[in-house]
Design an enzyme around this catalytic site. Structure first.
Site, PDB file in Angstrom:
ATOM      1  CD  GLU A 151      -6.250  43.925 -17.346  1.00 43.12           C
ATOM      2  OE1 GLU A 151      -5.221  43.696 -17.080  1.00 43.12           O
ATOM      3  OE2 GLU A 151      -6.573  44.518 -18.263  1.00 43.12           O
TER       4      GLU A 151
ATOM      5  CB  CYS B 119      -3.998  46.684 -15.464  1.00 38.61           C
ATOM      6  SG  CYS B 119      -4.541  47.482 -17.263  1.00 38.61           S
TER       7      CYS B 119
ATOM      8  CB  ALA C 191     -12.210  30.059 -53.133  1.00 42.34           C
TER       9      ALA C 191
ATOM     10  CB  SER D 169     -10.794  32.707 -59.833  1.00 43.64           C
ATOM     11  OG  SER D 169     -10.681  34.133 -59.316  1.00 43.64           O
TER      12      SER D 169
ATOM     13  CG  ASP E 181      -9.424  37.426 -59.968  1.00 43.64           C
ATOM     14  OD1 ASP E 181      -9.969  36.962 -61.117  1.00 43.64           O
ATOM     15  OD2 ASP E 181      -9.160  36.587 -59.166  1.00 43.64           O
TER      16      ASP E 181
ATOM     17  CG  LEU F 283      -7.744  43.243 -52.664  1.00 44.32           C
ATOM     18  CD1 LEU F 283      -6.433  43.422 -52.719  1.00 44.32           C
ATOM     19  CD2 LEU F 283      -8.269  41.708 -52.276  1.00 44.32           C
TER      20      LEU F 283
ATOM     21  N   GLY G  89      -2.798  34.462 -55.412  1.00 36.78           N
ATOM     22  CA  GLY G  89      -3.077  33.509 -56.524  1.00 36.78           C
ATOM     23  C   GLY G  89      -2.206  32.375 -56.018  1.00 36.78           C
TER      24      GLY G  89
ATOM     25  CG  LEU H 227       1.766  36.001 -52.877  1.00 38.74           C
ATOM     26  CD1 LEU H 227       3.290  36.570 -52.705  1.00 38.74           C
ATOM     27  CD2 LEU H 227       0.995  37.083 -52.716  1.00 38.74           C
TER      28      LEU H 227
END
Length: 371
Positions: free
Chosen positions: A54, A86, A156, A170, A202, A206, A299, A302
């Site tokens: 605002e 505000c 995925a 993967s 992997d 990250l 994975g 988890l």
């Protein structure tokens, strides 16, 4: 709710989206000031400590008119925090009409801004495009209500339902367009979380890798009960050390922890339940650390644990046109699941999107805690 108010609130929502991923633990808020059919000023909350939406819009309003209407996606604040109220800025500018998308969900201030403006002669209209405004700040709403991060699970899968081969391989199931979308998700969340299995299989960095070098790296949370993260792992050697958080059991050997602490990597010790980190405790601790949103890229182990504990609030599931062709791959969620189809978790509010030949399914779990 009239068509004119809807039109300008949509523009305010567009402004608010510019701040997504930059305002935590505050909400993303947008504002526009309209005079007749024309927008005369606009603004959005850029990040914590800077002016609210605002005020940003009011600063850009050169000559106020009694016919101006302020549209804002979230109720104006009426308290002093890192910035002044505000509501006072609105009154000082002489705005006589304010249209609000949604009330402030914070129990300590709920309704205060709207009521204050009404008491000072301002016409206030609330609830314009409220569902859209709530969806925009779904992470903030849950964070305020439950005190833990809003958890987004990203997976995925091959077309026959596996996230990796039996050997744990993967990379890559999905195509570059899908992976670039995941980097945009990382850019908008406070933290990304994986388990030690993903680190060992992997070795992901990250980090956020967007075109032209833009993007913000989230806090990297590694759930590692027995602290098996290798010294050479990318989450240890790449990026800023304090932006990696290793989560270990409360009985972890101090010598193991010292290996990482001397490198500037913090370690959060949590209670262990059934041989694994107590995930509910971890989520509450992350909430105390002002982690408002978390992208779960873990994975199967988890993800399965988070799912069974009811700690996932939104799913992004990518399906790639690949077949593993066997029954020995790694599933999206490992561990005990439903015994009957009627016991399955049902996703709601489904949306489907394509990235080339990949399909993305977005949905909310039936247990979703809507504040």
């Amino acid at each position: 709710m009239n068509d004119v108010d809807v039109k300008f609130m949509r523009l305010a929502l567009r402004e608010a989206r510019k701040g997504l991923g930059r305002t935590s633990p505050n909400p993303a808020v947008g504002a526009v000031i309209a005079r007749g059919d024309e927008v005369v000023a606009r603004g959005y909350h850029r990040r914590v400590g800077l002016a609210h939406a605002e005020v940003e819009a009011l600063k850009r309003l050169e000559n106020a008119s009694p016919h101006d209407t302020l549209y804002v996606t979230l109720e104006p604040c009426n308290h002093t925090g890192k910035t002044p109220p505000c509501t006072l800025a609105i009154l000082e500018k002489g705005i006589k009409r304010v249209v609000v998308g949604m009330k402030d969900p914070n129990p300590s201030v709920r309704g205060g801004g709207s009521d204050f403006l009404k008491e000072h002669g301002v016409e206030v209209v609330t609830g314009v495009l409220e569902p859209e405004c709530r969806r925009l700040n779904e992470d903030f709403l849950l964070f305020v209500a439950l005190g833990r991060p809003f958890v987004i699970s990203k997976s995925a899968l091959t077309l026959d339902g596996w996230i990796a081969t039996s050997s744990g391989h993967s990379q890559w199931i999905t195509n570059p367009k899908s992976r670039q979308f995941v980097h945009r998700l990382r850019d908008r969340v406070d933290a990304v979380m994986v388990g030690i299995g993903t680190i060992l299989a992997d070795d992901p960095s990250l980090t956020t890798r967007l075109k032209r070098g833009r993007g913000r790296d989230p806090l990297r949370v590694i759930v590692d009960t027995r602290l098996r993260t290798p010294d050479h792992a990318k989450v240890v050697t790449e990026g800023t050390p304090e932006r990696t958080l290793l989560v270990a059991g409360d009985d972890t050997d101090p010598g193991l922890m010292d290996r990482f602490r001397v490198r500037g990597i913090p370690i959060l010790q949590c209670p262990v339940k059934d041989g694994r980190i107590d995930l509910s405790f971890l989520m509450n601790r992350l909430g105390e650390m002002s982690v408002m949103s978390l992208l779960l890229e873990g994975g199967g182990t988890l993800t399965g644990s988070m799912l069974r504990e009811g700690l996932i609030d939104k799913f992004y599931i990518f399906k790639a046109p690949k077949l593993l062709g066997g029954g020995d791959g790694i599933p999206m969620a490992a561990g005990p699941g439903a015994k009957k189809m009627g016991q399955c978790l049902v996703l709601k509010q489904i949306r489907v999107r394509r990235f080339g030949d990949d399909i993305l399914i977005r949905g909310y779990p039936g247990y979703h805690h809507s504040p």
